[in-house]
Design an enzyme around this catalytic site. Structure first.
Site, PDB file in Angstrom:
ATOM      1  N   ILE A 124      -1.766  -2.378  14.712  1.00 10.41           N
ATOM      2  CA  ILE A 124      -2.659  -3.089  13.603  1.00 10.41           C
ATOM      3  C   ILE A 124      -2.055  -4.212  13.141  1.00 10.41           C
ATOM      4  O   ILE A 124      -1.081  -4.157  12.214  1.00 10.41           O
ATOM      5  CB  ILE A 124      -3.087  -1.976  12.441  1.00 10.41           C
ATOM      6  CG1 ILE A 124      -3.592  -0.641  13.133  1.00 10.41           C
ATOM      7  CG2 ILE A 124      -4.056  -2.797  11.589  1.00 10.41           C
ATOM      8  CD1 ILE A 124      -3.861   0.479  12.302  1.00 10.41           C
TER       9      ILE A 124
ATOM     10  N   HIS B 157      -9.563  -0.366  10.105  1.00 10.66           N
ATOM     11  CA  HIS B 157      -9.262  -0.356  11.852  1.00 10.66           C
ATOM     12  C   HIS B 157      -9.318   1.028  12.436  1.00 10.66           C
ATOM     13  O   HIS B 157      -8.967   1.906  11.899  1.00 10.66           O
ATOM     14  CB  HIS B 157      -7.932  -1.074  11.923  1.00 10.66           C
ATOM     15  CG  HIS B 157      -7.436  -1.611  13.266  1.00 10.66           C
ATOM     16  ND1 HIS B 157      -7.310  -0.557  14.283  1.00 10.66           N
ATOM     17  CD2 HIS B 157      -7.191  -2.705  13.558  1.00 10.66           C
ATOM     18  CE1 HIS B 157      -7.124  -1.240  15.201  1.00 10.66           C
ATOM     19  NE2 HIS B 157      -6.992  -2.528  14.963  1.00 10.66           N
TER      20      HIS B 157
ATOM     21  N   VAL C 155       2.388  -0.170  12.613  1.00  7.50           N
ATOM     22  CA  VAL C 155       2.596  -1.308  12.498  1.00  7.50           C
ATOM     23  C   VAL C 155       2.734  -2.076  13.777  1.00  7.50           C
ATOM     24  O   VAL C 155       2.445  -3.379  13.864  1.00  7.50           O
ATOM     25  CB  VAL C 155       4.186  -1.567  11.722  1.00  7.50           C
ATOM     26  CG1 VAL C 155       4.851  -1.195  12.596  1.00  7.50           C
ATOM     27  CG2 VAL C 155       4.107  -2.719  11.100  1.00  7.50           C
TER      28      VAL C 155
ATOM     29  N   HIS D  45       0.976  -1.156   0.041  1.00  8.82           N
ATOM     30  CA  HIS D  45      -0.044   0.233   0.003  1.00  8.82           C
ATOM     31  C   HIS D  45       0.869   1.178  -0.166  1.00  8.82           C
ATOM     32  O   HIS D  45       1.665   1.337   0.854  1.00  8.82           O
ATOM     33  CB  HIS D  45      -0.793  -0.039   1.268  1.00  8.82           C
ATOM     34  CG  HIS D  45      -1.691   1.103   1.339  1.00  8.82           C
ATOM     35  ND1 HIS D  45      -1.942   2.203   0.586  1.00  8.82           N
ATOM     36  CD2 HIS D  45      -2.660   1.419   2.658  1.00  8.82           C
ATOM     37  CE1 HIS D  45      -2.531   3.117   1.182  1.00  8.82           C
ATOM     38  NE2 HIS D  45      -3.074   2.888   2.155  1.00  8.82           N
TER      39      HIS D  45
ATOM     40  N   TYR E   8      -7.017  -2.959   7.662  1.00 14.44           N
ATOM     41  CA  TYR E   8      -6.103  -2.063   8.267  1.00 14.44           C
ATOM     42  C   TYR E   8      -6.956  -0.696   7.957  1.00 14.44           C
ATOM     43  O   TYR E   8      -6.939   0.253   8.731  1.00 14.44           O
ATOM     44  CB  TYR E   8      -4.844  -2.123   7.414  1.00 14.44           C
ATOM     45  CG  TYR E   8      -4.131  -0.613   7.280  1.00 14.44           C
ATOM     46  CD1 TYR E   8      -3.236  -0.202   8.408  1.00 14.44           C
ATOM     47  CD2 TYR E   8      -4.225  -0.022   5.928  1.00 14.44           C
ATOM     48  CE1 TYR E   8      -2.493   0.881   8.381  1.00 14.44           C
ATOM     49  CE2 TYR E   8      -3.394   1.162   5.952  1.00 14.44           C
ATOM     50  CZ  TYR E   8      -2.718   1.588   7.062  1.00 14.44           C
ATOM     51  OH  TYR E   8      -2.035   2.697   7.182  1.00 14.44           O
TER      52      TYR E   8
ATOM     53  N   MET F  81      -0.816  -5.183   9.423  1.00 16.30           N
ATOM     54  CA  MET F  81       0.183  -4.287   9.033  1.00 16.30           C
ATOM     55  C   MET F  81       1.353  -4.962   9.323  1.00 16.30           C
ATOM     56  O   MET F  81       1.704  -5.147  10.450  1.00 16.30           O
ATOM     57  CB  MET F  81       0.197  -2.670   9.470  1.00 16.30           C
ATOM     58  CG  MET F  81       0.812  -1.871   8.736  1.00 16.30           C
ATOM     59  SD  MET F  81       0.849  -0.383   9.525  1.00 16.30           S
ATOM     60  CE  MET F  81       1.752   0.681   8.384  1.00 16.30           C
TER      61      MET F  81
END
Length: 92
Positions: free
Chosen positions: A39, A80, A36, A10, A77, A42
């Protein structure tokens, strides 16, 4: 055509407004990098400044790249709550 297997990237290109201080930029980058840790989908985060020698950057100054295991993980993600909260902070 069959969808490729493997990591999904992404990518976000950004240009901070001229009145955003270098300290604020650093704070936002650190906050983004910390996602990172918060979540699970990720898997990795990298960033850098854009030094397009071809002059194709169209004014963007920073590149942010996140790695996920699947397109579904990217969707998780994006939705989230921690990501949504962080994204709402970024209006620079």
């Amino acid at each position: 055509m069959e969808e490729a297997k493997g990591p999904v990237k992404h990518v976000l290109l950004a240009k901070f407004k001229d009145d955003v201080s270098p300290e604020k930029i650093k704070e936002l980058i650190n906050g983004y990098a910390n996602l990172v840790n918060l979540i699970e989908p990720m898997k990795a985060f990298h960033w850098g400044t854009d030094v397009s020698i071809e002059n194709l950057h169209k004014g963007f100054t920073h590149i942010f790249e996140s790695t996920f295991e699947s397109k579904e993980a990217v969707a998780e993600y994006i939705a989230h709550p921690v990501h949504v909260e962080f994204a709402n902070l970024v209006d620079v």
